[in-house]
Scaffold this active site. Structure first.
Site, PDB file in Angstrom:
ATOM      1  N   TYR A  82      45.731  48.739  47.051  1.00  0.00           N
ATOM      2  CA  TYR A  82      44.234  48.103  45.562  1.00  0.00           C
ATOM      3  C   TYR A  82      45.118  49.862  44.773  1.00  0.00           C
ATOM      4  CZ  TYR A  82      42.011  44.776  47.757  1.00  0.00           C
ATOM      5  OH  TYR A  82      41.535  43.606  47.741  1.00  0.00           O
ATOM      6  N   GLY A 104      37.178  33.238  39.863  1.00  0.00           N
ATOM      7  CA  GLY A 104      37.209  32.111  39.911  1.00  0.00           C
ATOM      8  C   GLY A 104      39.088  31.843  39.875  1.00  0.00           C
TER       9      GLY A 104
END
Length: 305
Positions: free
Chosen positions: A69, A222
């Site tokens: 990350y 999503g």
């Protein structure tokens, strides 16, 4: 809804092995920039560190991160270390290994079993820890079996570098494969209200029966995935949000937590205001009528509503 005084304990608790955590946690992916990895612009470091400290102030004691990350200027693990060390006694930091990014940010070859110790040690260095609370093995798409990789992590657990193990992006057969080698405390898979998937519903159910935490990623994003939170909300989500005086993202998180007491949500953000909203979603108790309305599109697609 007001989020001024709502803290993470409102969502309830679950145990990752012997480590109790509030079910509303924090995902560190969005700390590094406007979108994950190399897709956005690097974040303001001071703001990201403020978000981490506010998360702790709001009772968050479960942070999900990874050594991969990072953006061109920011590293999630470095900021976690800078913001929070010495770490609170109740803070559980979960990381993952398997994927690999090169120094220029491009995705490299997925880890071979013999590479995993280096991945674990890199997380240890960046976080300033002598052991990792939980390490998830992220299965790569072309990895048919995870036994050899998971076996290496089990050896590192025996050596004291890792306390608990989890698996990510897996199918039920991979979970069985891992559990035959060592205990598994969590499964981290993609799962969202607007992503009907009967197989994922079944895996979620079976994890609950076995007492294994199910930790969805991209529950708010999503289909936008690593690019950030979606704005393409179903009308059912918008209607429930309007009636509740809540945001669509809060309703998506509340629905996620309603899927079972073993569900742990890890929404990520680099914005202090969004952080408070996400934590406040843990206090929303959806009614049976609201759950039925929200689940209608999933049932039409053949998934569990």
């Amino acid at each position: 809804m007001s989020s001024q005084t709502i803290t993470a304990d409102a969502a309830g608790t679950w145990k990752l092995g012997d480590l109790p955590v509030h079910r509303l946690g924090f995902g560190a992916m969005r700390l590094t920039g406007s979108a994950a990895f190399h897709h956005g612009t690097p974040s303001d470091r001071g703001r990201s560190i403020a978000v981490l400290r506010k998360a702790i102030d709001l009772g968050v004691n479960h942070i999900d991160t990874a050594a991969f990350y990072f953006s061109s200027l920011r590293s999630a693990n470095e900021m976690i270390n800078s913001a929070l060390a010495p770490y609170p006694d109740d803070l559980v930091i979960v990381t993952k290994v398997g994927p690999h990014r090169t120094f220029d940010g491009e995705w490299g070859t997925s880890a071979r079993p013999e590479d995993l110790r280096g991945h674990v040690e890199e997380n240890l260095r960046q976080l300033g820890r002598d052991h990792l609370d939980v390490v998830n093995l992220r299965r790569m798409p072309r990895c048919d079996s995870i036994a050899e990789h998971f076996g290496v992590l089990a050896e590192l657990r025996q050596a004291g570098l890792i306390r608990h193990l989890g698996v990510s992006s897996i199918e039920p057969r991979h979970l069985a494969e891992a559990r035959a080698i060592a205990p598994v405390v969590c499964v981290q898979n993609r799962y969202a209200l607007d992503r009907p998937d009967p197989a994922a519903d079944e895996l979620l159910r079976s994890c609950g029966e076995e007492g294994i935490a199910f930790v969805p990623f991209y529950a708010v994003a999503g289909e936008s995935g690593e690019h950030g939170a979606t704005t393409a909300h179903d009308e059912e989500v918008r209607a429930v949000a309007r009636a509740r005086g809540a945001s669509p993202a809060q309703i998506r998180l509340a629905w996620t937590l309603h899927r079972g007491p073993h569900i742990l949500a890890i929404p990520g953000t680099g914005d202090p205001g969004h952080l408070a909203e996400n934590v406040a979603a843990g206090a929303i108790r959806l009614t049976a009528e609201e759950l039925d309305r929200l689940g209608a599109p999933r049932r039409r697609a053949g998934a569990t509503g």
